[in-house]
Design an enzyme around this catalytic site. Structure first.
Site, mmCIF file in Angstrom:
data_model
loop_
_atom_site.group_PDB
_atom_site.id
_atom_site.type_symbol
_atom_site.label_atom_id
_atom_site.label_comp_id
_atom_site.label_asym_id
_atom_site.label_seq_id
_atom_site.Cartn_x
_atom_site.Cartn_y
_atom_site.Cartn_z
ATOM 1 N N TYR A 58 0.595 -6.705 -5.510
ATOM 2 C CA TYR A 58 -0.454 -6.995 -4.533
ATOM 3 C C TYR A 58 -1.561 -7.814 -5.205
ATOM 4 C CZ TYR A 58 1.761 -3.512 -1.444
ATOM 5 O OH TYR A 58 2.646 -2.803 -0.661
ATOM 6 N N LEU A 84 1.485 -1.250 12.538
ATOM 7 C CA LEU A 84 1.048 -2.149 13.625
ATOM 8 C C LEU A 84 1.743 -3.501 13.551
ATOM 9 C CD1 LEU A 84 -2.797 -1.333 13.515
ATOM 10 C CD2 LEU A 84 -1.075 -0.464 15.128
ATOM 11 N N TRP A 90 5.330 1.741 6.247
ATOM 12 C CA TRP A 90 4.374 0.621 6.193
ATOM 13 C C TRP A 90 4.375 -0.232 7.462
ATOM 14 C CZ3 TRP A 90 6.392 -4.473 6.051
ATOM 15 C CH2 TRP A 90 7.689 -4.662 5.548
ATOM 16 N N TRP A 118 -2.374 -3.828 0.615
ATOM 17 C CA TRP A 118 -1.649 -5.105 0.695
ATOM 18 C C TRP A 118 -2.429 -6.165 1.476
ATOM 19 C CZ3 TRP A 118 1.947 -7.015 4.864
ATOM 20 C CH2 TRP A 118 2.625 -8.169 4.452
HETATM 21 P P1 NDP Z 1 -0.547 -2.796 9.701
HETATM 22 O O1 NDP Z 1 0.722 -3.183 10.340
HETATM 23 O O2 NDP Z 1 -1.284 -1.645 10.316
HETATM 24 O O3 NDP Z 1 -1.499 -4.086 9.644
HETATM 25 C C1 NDP Z 1 -2.818 -3.962 9.189
HETATM 26 C C2 NDP Z 1 -3.635 -5.187 9.610
HETATM 27 O O4 NDP Z 1 -3.708 -5.277 11.031
HETATM 28 C C3 NDP Z 1 -5.075 -5.086 9.123
HETATM 29 O O5 NDP Z 1 -5.231 -5.509 7.795
HETATM 30 C C4 NDP Z 1 -5.800 -5.944 10.141
HETATM 31 O O6 NDP Z 1 -5.588 -7.312 9.787
HETATM 32 C C5 NDP Z 1 -5.054 -5.608 11.435
HETATM 33 N N1 NDP Z 1 -5.595 -4.412 12.110
HETATM 34 C C6 NDP Z 1 -5.459 -3.116 11.740
HETATM 35 N N2 NDP Z 1 -6.064 -2.299 12.603
HETATM 36 C C7 NDP Z 1 -6.608 -3.074 13.557
HETATM 37 C C8 NDP Z 1 -7.358 -2.791 14.730
HETATM 38 N N3 NDP Z 1 -7.647 -1.537 15.086
HETATM 39 N N4 NDP Z 1 -7.743 -3.845 15.492
HETATM 40 C C9 NDP Z 1 -7.459 -5.123 15.150
HETATM 41 N N5 NDP Z 1 -6.757 -5.453 14.048
HETATM 42 C C10 NDP Z 1 -6.324 -4.427 13.249
HETATM 43 O O7 NDP Z 1 -0.323 -2.364 8.189
HETATM 44 P P2 NDP Z 1 -0.021 -3.251 6.876
HETATM 45 O O8 NDP Z 1 0.958 -4.309 7.160
HETATM 46 O O9 NDP Z 1 -1.327 -3.612 6.270
HETATM 47 O O10 NDP Z 1 0.688 -2.155 5.969
HETATM 48 C C11 NDP Z 1 -0.040 -0.987 5.564
HETATM 49 C C12 NDP Z 1 0.191 -0.723 4.095
HETATM 50 O O11 NDP Z 1 1.586 -0.495 3.871
HETATM 51 C C13 NDP Z 1 -0.149 -1.872 3.141
HETATM 52 O O12 NDP Z 1 -1.515 -1.945 2.832
HETATM 53 C C14 NDP Z 1 0.673 -1.501 1.937
HETATM 54 O O13 NDP Z 1 0.033 -0.474 1.193
HETATM 55 C C15 NDP Z 1 1.940 -0.938 2.585
HETATM 56 N N6 NDP Z 1 2.994 -1.983 2.671
HETATM 57 C C16 NDP Z 1 4.132 -1.796 1.930
HETATM 58 C C17 NDP Z 1 5.142 -2.711 1.932
HETATM 59 C C18 NDP Z 1 6.363 -2.468 1.106
HETATM 60 O O14 NDP Z 1 7.194 -3.379 0.946
HETATM 61 N N7 NDP Z 1 6.536 -1.288 0.544
HETATM 62 C C19 NDP Z 1 5.049 -3.968 2.723
HETATM 63 C C20 NDP Z 1 3.837 -4.051 3.508
HETATM 64 C C21 NDP Z 1 2.867 -3.088 3.481
HETATM 65 P P3 NDP Z 1 -6.607 -8.506 10.175
HETATM 66 O O15 NDP Z 1 -7.954 -7.930 10.503
HETATM 67 O O16 NDP Z 1 -6.630 -9.364 8.957
HETATM 68 O O17 NDP Z 1 -5.979 -9.219 11.322
#
Ligand code: NDP
Length: 323
Positions: free
Chosen positions: A54, A213, A210, A21
């Site tokens: 996505y 973080l 999901w 995502w």
């Molecule tokens: P997180 O809450 O873990 O956020 C991930 C984002 O946080 C990264 O893309 C990055 O963004 C930042 N990040 C992650 N790790 C670190 C780190 N160690 N240090 C600094 N920044 C960091 O998860 P997502 O919100 O991405 O959700 C995970 C997955 O869940 C999605 O990819 C999707 O597959 C699923 N999902 C499903 C949903 C649903 O409705 N079913 C809705 C949302 C997600 P950046 O570097 O850009 O700041």
């Protein structure tokens, strides 16, 4: 890596999985996407999460391309899609929601984009008030019997809606939902811990959770402002910035600042600590990680080690911060 059963099914998912995502087909390029999938796979991740919505289908295209390029063995990985939002820029009335028609068409389109013959997991991305739950259950059952889907589930359905789907499936000898995909993190926990509680035992429901973080908030990266190269700094995601940081969520930043200070005192990374907290819940089958670069993913994949280092007293201090 640790592997966990998806609810009462026999499917073993990596406790930490990886999703597309915002990043795939949008925020990051094809090469970085390839490096991320390779790093995840090399570290034991066997579940890759995606959805028709996505990047309007482009995230699935990139993931399918990269998985083929890396020659991952089809019997070794699990890939998902989700149906509801549609993949067209402006979807026609038949190209969104959970009607039998859209559930079927979206499955066929996802198979093509992901370049696979079956979807391991197929989710209803949101509940659809315009379609009877019975129609969606029947459509999913058909796809399972046709061998196009192995397990189907829901995402962000209420406990009552999931229970209705399970009851209808059982009464009619149909395949019932196996899993739900809810948001779950230190700032958002009611549904997973309370609303779904009866479904774990009664329906054998698994969860693939999901935003562990909260879109990066729990890493502490927004404690002193919003960098332009971060998720919440992207102009197209202003709505998400409001949801994660704005009113009525304003007190969240205060909690995260206190959490970051505690992590520093413990000598732990806040990201790893927040992900490890999700893993402590036995009803979580897999925590879906997101990352925009390999260094983030590698850091986050080490969250399992934290479970061995942090004791009950320190987990209580963390609980006390978030209330
Ligand atoms: P997180 O809450 O873990 O956020 C991930 C984002 O946080 C990264 O893309 C990055 O963004 C930042 N990040 C992650 N790790 C670190 C780190 N160690 N240090 C600094 N920044 C960091 O998860 P997502 O919100 O991405 O959700 C995970 C997955 O869940 C999605 O990819 C999707 O597959 C699923 N999902 C499903 C949903 C649903 O409705 N079913 C809705 C949302 C997600 P950046 O570097 O850009 O700041």
């Amino acid at each position: 890596m640790q592997y966990r059963r998806l609810g009462s099914s026999g499917l073993q998912l990596s406790a930490l999985s990886f999703g597309a995502w915002v990043t795939f087909g949008s925020q990051i390029g094809r090469d970085e996407s390839r490096n991320l999938v390779a790093a995840a796979w090399d570290n034991g991740v066997n579940f890759f999460d995606n959805a028709e919505g996505y990047a309007k289908g482009r995230a699935e295209q990139v993931m399918g391309d990269v998985i083929a390029d890396l020659r991952l063995p089809r019997d070794g990985f699990v890939v998902s899609s989700k149906v509801f939002f549609g993949s067209a820029e402006d979807p026609a009335p038949t190209q969104r929601g959970l009607s039998r028609k859209h559930v079927t068409d979206a499955c066929h389109a996802a198979l093509k984009r992901l370049r696979v013959e079956y979807l391991d997991l197929y989710y209803c991305h949101r509940p659809d008030p315009e379609t009877p739950i019975s129609e969606t259950v029947l459509a999913m059952d058909t796809l399972v019997r046709q061998g196009k889907v192995l397990y189907w589930g829901t995402s962000e359905w209420s406990g009552a809606q999931i229970a209705e789907a399970v009851a209808f499936a059982r009464a009619n000898h149909l395949y019932a939902p196996t899993m739900e995909q809810p948001q779950y993190n230190l700032l958002h926990r009611q549904r997973v811990e309370q609303e779904y509680a009866p479904l774990y035992a009664d329906a054998g429901l698994g969860t693939t959770i999901w935003s562990p973080l909260a879109s990066g908030l729990l890493t502490g990266k927004y404690n002193d402002g919003i960098a332009t190269d971060s998720r919440l700094g992207q102009p197209s995601l202003e709505w998400l910035q409001t949801a994660v940081l704005g009113e009525p969520a304003a007190d969240r930043l205060g909690k995260v600042r206190r959490f970051s200070a505690l992590a520093a005192e413990l000598g732990e990374s806040p990201a790893q600590l927040a992900i490890a907290w999700c893993l402590r819940n036995p009803n979580v089958s897999s925590v879906i990680l997101g990352a925009s670069r390999v260094s983030q993913l590698e850091e986050n994949l080490r969250a399992l080690d934290v479970l061995e280092r942090v004791d009950a007293q320190d987990w209580q201090r963390i609980e006390a911060i978030f209330g």
